[in-house]
Design an enzyme around this catalytic site. Structure first.
Site, short mmCIF file in Angstrom:
data_model
loop_
_atom_site.label_atom_id
_atom_site.label_comp_id
_atom_site.label_asym_id
_atom_site.label_seq_id
_atom_site.Cartn_x
_atom_site.Cartn_y
_atom_site.Cartn_z
N CYS A 1 31.20 -25.98 45.02
CA CYS A 1 32.03 -24.81 45.32
C CYS A 1 33.14 -25.29 46.23
O CYS A 1 33.35 -26.49 46.38
CB CYS A 1 31.19 -23.68 45.92
SG CYS A 1 30.53 -23.96 47.57
N HIS A 24 15.25 -40.74 51.16
CA HIS A 24 14.37 -40.12 52.15
C HIS A 24 13.95 -38.70 51.79
O HIS A 24 12.85 -38.27 52.14
CB HIS A 24 15.05 -40.09 53.53
CG HIS A 24 15.19 -41.45 54.15
ND1 HIS A 24 15.59 -41.64 55.45
CD2 HIS A 24 14.97 -42.70 53.64
CE1 HIS A 24 15.61 -42.93 55.74
NE2 HIS A 24 15.26 -43.60 54.64
N ASP A 81 31.74 -23.09 41.14
CA ASP A 81 32.49 -21.84 41.14
C ASP A 81 33.96 -22.17 40.94
O ASP A 81 34.32 -23.34 40.67
CB ASP A 81 32.18 -20.99 42.40
CG ASP A 81 32.89 -21.49 43.66
OD1 ASP A 81 33.56 -22.53 43.61
OD2 ASP A 81 32.76 -20.81 44.70
N HIS A 139 7.95 -40.88 53.64
CA HIS A 139 8.77 -39.72 53.33
C HIS A 139 8.04 -38.70 52.46
O HIS A 139 8.40 -37.53 52.42
CB HIS A 139 10.06 -40.15 52.64
CG HIS A 139 10.85 -41.14 53.44
ND1 HIS A 139 11.43 -40.83 54.66
CD2 HIS A 139 11.11 -42.46 53.24
CE1 HIS A 139 12.03 -41.90 55.16
NE2 HIS A 139 11.84 -42.90 54.31
N THR A 176 33.64 -25.38 49.53
CA THR A 176 33.17 -26.24 50.63
C THR A 176 31.88 -26.99 50.29
O THR A 176 31.52 -27.94 50.97
CB THR A 176 32.87 -25.39 51.87
OG1 THR A 176 31.87 -24.42 51.51
CG2 THR A 176 34.11 -24.68 52.39
#
Ligand code: RB5
Length: 148
Positions: free
Chosen positions: A65, A98, A8, A133, A67
């Site tokens: 973005c 993992h 963004d 996993h 954060t």
């Protein structure tokens, strides 16, 4: 490997910097935008990047973005996407080994370009370990189908 990348307005500069890193790694990059400072909605960016990954047109995706939080939440709503928000190199490596993360999220207002480059390099070069996993990944897929 082909990677689709999108951000963004909060991470356009980080996207441009990471495109240079990916080019240095000889990775084919599909940039779906955004390309300027005008405000856009991160769920739309997540949807465009993840559509490329789910369809198999790109092996993996990178979403950015301000954060990294909003776009990672949005990406993880899409079936087949395992998006890891990583602000450190160890998490990036483990998200591949993992969690078989097929999308990496980072925050343009959180990370400096140097650390972001290290994160991207670690994430690209690490492989899923499978084994114990694998069944956990299968359980995540089952949760998508509400079979919990
Ligand atoms: C946009 O201003 C900002 O909210 C967005 O980039 C992101 O940080 C959301 O999680």
């Amino acid at each position: 490997m082909k990677i689709t990348i999108g951000s963004d307005h909060g991470a356009v500069e980080l996207k441009d910097a990471m495109k240079k890193v990916l080019a240095e790694m000889e990775i084919e990059v599909n940039d779906i935008g955004t390309f300027g400072a005008d405000s856009v909605d991160y769920p739309d960016i997540a949807q465009k990047v993840c559509a490329e990954v789910v369809s198999g047109k790109s092996e993996r995706g990178i979403v950015l973005c301000g954060t990294g939080i909003g776009i990672s939440i949005a990406a993880n709503k899409i079936h087949g996407i395992r998006c890891a928000l990583c602000n450190d190199v160890y998490s990036a490596k483990k998200s591949r080994e993992h969690n078989d993360a097929n999308v990496l999220a980072m925050g343009g207002r959180v990370l400096g370009f140097g650390l972001a480059e290290e994160i991207v390099r670690a994430w690209i070069s690490s492989e899923f370990e499978g084994g114990r996993h694998e069944c956990r990944i299968n359980k995540i897929s089952a949760l998508e189908k509400n079979k919990c």
